[in-house]
Design a protein around this motif. Structure first.
Motif, PDB file in Angstrom:
ATOM      1  N   VAL A 264      20.953  60.049  31.061  1.00 31.66           N
ATOM      2  CA  VAL A 264      21.905  60.937  31.724  1.00 31.66           C
ATOM      3  C   VAL A 264      23.303  60.567  31.228  1.00 31.66           C
ATOM      4  O   VAL A 264      23.565  59.405  30.895  1.00 31.66           O
ATOM      5  N   ILE A 265      24.180  61.558  31.169  1.00 27.73           N
ATOM      6  CA  ILE A 265      25.569  61.312  30.803  1.00 27.73           C
ATOM      7  C   ILE A 265      26.384  61.267  32.082  1.00 27.73           C
ATOM      8  O   ILE A 265      26.412  62.232  32.845  1.00 27.73           O
ATOM      9  N   HIS A 266      27.021  60.129  32.313  1.00 27.96           N
ATOM     10  CA  HIS A 266      27.771  59.918  33.553  1.00 27.96           C
ATOM     11  C   HIS A 266      29.258  59.939  33.250  1.00 27.96           C
ATOM     12  O   HIS A 266      29.779  59.045  32.572  1.00 27.96           O
ATOM     13  N   GLU A 267      29.936  60.952  33.737  1.00 28.94           N
ATOM     14  CA  GLU A 267      31.363  61.085  33.466  1.00 28.94           C
ATOM     15  C   GLU A 267      32.146  59.932  34.093  1.00 28.94           C
ATOM     16  O   GLU A 267      32.957  59.290  33.458  1.00 28.94           O
ATOM     17  N   GLY A 268      31.909  59.685  35.366  1.00 29.40           N
ATOM     18  CA  GLY A 268      32.562  58.580  36.059  1.00 29.40           C
ATOM     19  C   GLY A 268      34.019  58.847  36.392  1.00 29.40           C
ATOM     20  O   GLY A 268      34.715  59.572  35.685  1.00 29.40           O
ATOM     21  N   HIS A 269      34.462  58.307  37.519  1.00 29.43           N
ATOM     22  CA  HIS A 269      35.858  58.398  37.973  1.00 29.43           C
ATOM     23  C   HIS A 269      36.344  59.847  38.075  1.00 29.43           C
ATOM     24  O   HIS A 269      37.480  60.153  37.726  1.00 29.43           O
ATOM     25  N   THR A 270      35.478  60.746  38.535  1.00 27.42           N
ATOM     26  CA  THR A 270      35.883  62.144  38.701  1.00 27.42           C
ATOM     27  C   THR A 270      36.227  62.470  40.149  1.00 27.42           C
ATOM     28  O   THR A 270      36.740  63.550  40.433  1.00 27.42           O
ATOM     29  N   SER A 271      35.919  61.572  41.071  1.00 24.12           N
ATOM     30  CA  SER A 271      36.166  61.832  42.486  1.00 24.12           C
ATOM     31  C   SER A 271      37.657  61.860  42.785  1.00 24.12           C
ATOM     32  O   SER A 271      38.452  61.129  42.181  1.00 24.12           O
ATOM     33  N   ARG A 272      38.037  62.716  43.746  1.00 23.24           N
ATOM     34  CA  ARG A 272      39.420  62.802  44.182  1.00 23.24           C
ATOM     35  C   ARG A 272      39.710  61.800  45.300  1.00 23.24           C
ATOM     36  O   ARG A 272      40.784  61.815  45.897  1.00 23.24           O
ATOM     37  N   VAL A 273      38.780  60.914  45.589  1.00 21.13           N
ATOM     38  CA  VAL A 273      38.952  59.922  46.647  1.00 21.13           C
ATOM     39  C   VAL A 273      39.848  58.799  46.141  1.00 21.13           C
ATOM     40  O   VAL A 273      39.797  58.399  44.976  1.00 21.13           O
ATOM     41  N   ASP A 274      40.678  58.257  47.029  1.00 18.68           N
ATOM     42  CA  ASP A 274      41.583  57.173  46.692  1.00 18.68           C
ATOM     43  C   ASP A 274      40.788  55.976  46.159  1.00 18.68           C
ATOM     44  O   ASP A 274      39.885  55.469  46.827  1.00 18.68           O
ATOM     45  N   PRO A 275      41.097  55.497  44.941  1.00 20.63           N
ATOM     46  CA  PRO A 275      40.383  54.340  44.383  1.00 20.63           C
ATOM     47  C   PRO A 275      40.418  53.121  45.294  1.00 20.63           C
ATOM     48  O   PRO A 275      39.480  52.317  45.293  1.00 20.63           O
ATOM     49  N   LEU A 276      41.487  52.962  46.062  1.00 20.35           N
ATOM     50  CA  LEU A 276      41.575  51.827  46.978  1.00 20.35           C
ATOM     51  C   LEU A 276      40.458  51.890  48.017  1.00 20.35           C
ATOM     52  O   LEU A 276      39.847  50.867  48.358  1.00 20.35           O
ATOM     53  N   PHE A 277      40.180  53.090  48.525  1.00 23.88           N
ATOM     54  CA  PHE A 277      39.094  53.277  49.484  1.00 23.88           C
ATOM     55  C   PHE A 277      37.749  52.937  48.836  1.00 23.88           C
ATOM     56  O   PHE A 277      36.912  52.250  49.425  1.00 23.88           O
ATOM     57  N   VAL A 278      37.562  53.406  47.602  1.00 23.42           N
ATOM     58  CA  VAL A 278      36.294  53.188  46.896  1.00 23.42           C
ATOM     59  C   VAL A 278      36.076  51.701  46.630  1.00 23.42           C
ATOM     60  O   VAL A 278      35.013  51.143  46.950  1.00 23.42           O
ATOM     61  N   GLU A 279      37.065  51.054  46.039  1.00 23.03           N
ATOM     62  CA  GLU A 279      36.900  49.656  45.651  1.00 23.03           C
ATOM     63  C   GLU A 279      36.849  48.715  46.854  1.00 23.03           C
ATOM     64  O   GLU A 279      36.155  47.693  46.819  1.00 23.03           O
ATOM     65  N   THR A 280      37.581  49.047  47.910  1.00 19.24           N
ATOM     66  CA  THR A 280      37.491  48.227  49.125  1.00 19.24           C
ATOM     67  C   THR A 280      36.089  48.281  49.705  1.00 19.24           C
ATOM     68  O   THR A 280      35.520  47.245  50.103  1.00 19.24           O
ATOM     69  N   ASN A 281      35.511  49.475  49.735  1.00 20.09           N
ATOM     70  CA  ASN A 281      34.136  49.601  50.225  1.00 20.09           C
ATOM     71  C   ASN A 281      33.150  48.870  49.324  1.00 20.09           C
ATOM     72  O   ASN A 281      32.163  48.298  49.809  1.00 20.09           O
ATOM     73  N   LYS A 282      33.418  48.869  48.018  1.00 13.94           N
ATOM     74  CA  LYS A 282      32.551  48.127  47.104  1.00 13.94           C
ATOM     75  C   LYS A 282      32.613  46.631  47.399  1.00 13.94           C
ATOM     76  O   LYS A 282      31.581  45.954  47.483  1.00 13.94           O
ATOM     77  N   GLY A 283      33.836  46.107  47.572  1.00 12.55           N
ATOM     78  CA  GLY A 283      33.989  44.686  47.863  1.00 12.55           C
ATOM     79  C   GLY A 283      33.337  44.287  49.173  1.00 12.55           C
ATOM     80  O   GLY A 283      32.615  43.276  49.254  1.00 12.55           O
ATOM     81  N   LEU A 284      33.571  45.078  50.211  1.00 11.18           N
ATOM     82  CA  LEU A 284      32.965  44.794  51.512  1.00 11.18           C
ATOM     83  C   LEU A 284      31.439  44.930  51.445  1.00 11.18           C
ATOM     84  O   LEU A 284      30.709  44.158  52.081  1.00 11.18           O
ATOM     85  N   GLY A 285      30.961  45.912  50.667  1.00 11.02           N
ATOM     86  CA  GLY A 285      29.522  46.097  50.505  1.00 11.02           C
ATOM     87  C   GLY A 285      28.876  44.908  49.816  1.00 11.02           C
ATOM     88  O   GLY A 285      27.770  44.474  50.191  1.00 11.02           O
ATOM     89  N   LEU A 286      29.543  44.344  48.818  1.00 14.07           N
ATOM     90  CA  LEU A 286      29.016  43.163  48.129  1.00 14.07           C
ATOM     91  C   LEU A 286      28.924  41.977  49.080  1.00 14.07           C
ATOM     92  O   LEU A 286      27.911  41.267  49.102  1.00 14.07           O
ATOM     93  N   VAL A 287      29.959  41.780  49.878  1.00 18.18           N
ATOM     94  CA  VAL A 287      29.935  40.664  50.833  1.00 18.18           C
ATOM     95  C   VAL A 287      28.786  40.842  51.828  1.00 18.18           C
ATOM     96  O   VAL A 287      28.043  39.890  52.117  1.00 18.18           O
ATOM     97  N   TYR A 288      28.617  42.053  52.342  1.00 16.31           N
ATOM     98  CA  TYR A 288      27.524  42.299  53.288  1.00 16.31           C
ATOM     99  C   TYR A 288      26.165  42.052  52.625  1.00 16.31           C
ATOM    100  O   TYR A 288      25.261  41.450  53.227  1.00 16.31           O
TER     101      TYR A 288
END
Length: 331
Positions: A264-288
């Motif tokens: 599959v071809i994944h474009e990536g970083h196309t969401s209009r969501v604030d990157p801070l929201f995305v990356e914070t959730n990633k960090g918290l998800g890793l800790v959990y």
């Protein structure tokens, strides 16, 4: 005399919303007679949330796949224009099922909803910014059919330039390997290469191979297997739920495969969501995730000590990324 199936369960079986094993678990000792069913039928589940124009390119490619018998679109939130276009697609295609109006319930909850609604034995979860390549769906199902269950088969995820994307095939995700990968330390310190999670620089295998984890951008799993392990853990709001699912499949004695020929071809970083929201959730998800896997108090304390660094590095990554706006195109 064996008990008869309750009418509601019979209806679910006829509608192919319930597997024989699931019905047997609900009503033990009952003879289960299944209607004729396509054992290779696939339902593709896409979760949309301000995904941008590429969402419709992804949908168009899915609908061109003969193996896809059902497309389930879970809209966690979109612009008015996108909502209208999705409704037009829902009305135009009988095999499309659109779910809207529930708000942003997170990826894991939305994906679980999609799997519950699926009427096919196989489910392919696909990112809204991922484009299926020819034969990808059939290749994923073929590999899954030839592997003892439970199994999960991930696609080879490509960048738009054709190179393999980071995260397509992964080693074990631990606090140390996570920090090495997030900070790209193995680039500058080659002796840390053995602690790198991502394996895209390794030789491409000729056939599907077992790995610790695959990308959540595109993977295939039997609907019954997905439901039997409890689906995605809904305490992950965004990111890391795919790594956790792979771990739980392996913990149950199953196999996670990376398929080199299902692309599959994944474009990536196309969401209009604030990157801070995305990356914070990633960090918290890793800790959990790390706390969830920790089986001693010492491991938990170790993870808690590292957690500020893990979340901090994730936030730093967000600061360096530009946020896309609705004006870049409709969202």
């Amino acid at each position: 005399m064996k008990p008869a199936l309750p009418p509601t369960i019979s209806d679910l079986l006829k509608a192919q919303r319930l597997a024989a094993g699931e019905a047997e678990a609900l009503v033990p000792g009952t003879d289960i007679v299944l209607p004729a069913r396509d054992t290779r039928g696939v339902a593709v589940v896409i979760i949309a949330y301000h995904s941008g124009r590429i969402l419709f390119d992804s949908i168009e490619r899915v609908l061109a796949e003969a193996a896809v018998k059902q497309l389930i679109l879970i809209d966690n939130g979109s612009s008015e224009r996108t909502i209208e276009l999705l409704r037009e697609i829902d009305e135009a295609y009988e095999r499309v099922l659109l779910v809207q109006g529930h708000g942003n319930i997170g990826f894991a909850r939305a994906a679980n909803m999609g799997a519950q609604l699926a009427s096919q034995p196989w489910v392919v979860f696909l990112n809204p910014d991922a484009i299926l390549c020819d034969g990808a769906v059939e290749a994923l199902v073929d590999a899954a059919l030839s592997t003892p269950r439970p199994c999960l088969v991930g696609a080879r995820v490509l960048n738009p330039d054709g190179s393999e994307q980071r995260g397509s095939r992964r080693g074990e995700v631990t606090p140390i390997t996570t920090l090495v990968s997030l900070m790209r330390l193995s680039r500058y310190l080659p002796f840390l290469r053995g602690f790198e999670i991502h394996r895209e620089d390794e030789l491409l295998p000729d056939a599907p191979v077992p790995v610790a984890a695959v990308s959540g951008a595109c993977f295939c799993i039997a609907r019954a297997d997905f439901l039997s392990v409890g689906g995605f853990d809904t305490r992950f709001f965004l990111h890391v739920e795919d790594v956790d699912l792979c771990w739980r499949i392996r913990k149950k004695g199953g196999t996670v495969l990376f398929h080199p020929r299902a692309e599959v071809i994944h474009e990536g970083h196309t969401s209009r969501v604030d990157p801070l929201f995305v990356e914070t959730n990633k960090g918290l998800g890793l800790v959990y995730y790390f706390l969830k896997r920790a089986d001693t108090i010492w491991l938990k304390l170790y993870i808690m000590a590292l957690s500020p660094l893990i979340v901090g590095v994730s936030i730093l990554r967000a600061v360096m990324r530009r946020r896309l706006r609705d004006t870049d195109d409709f969202s």
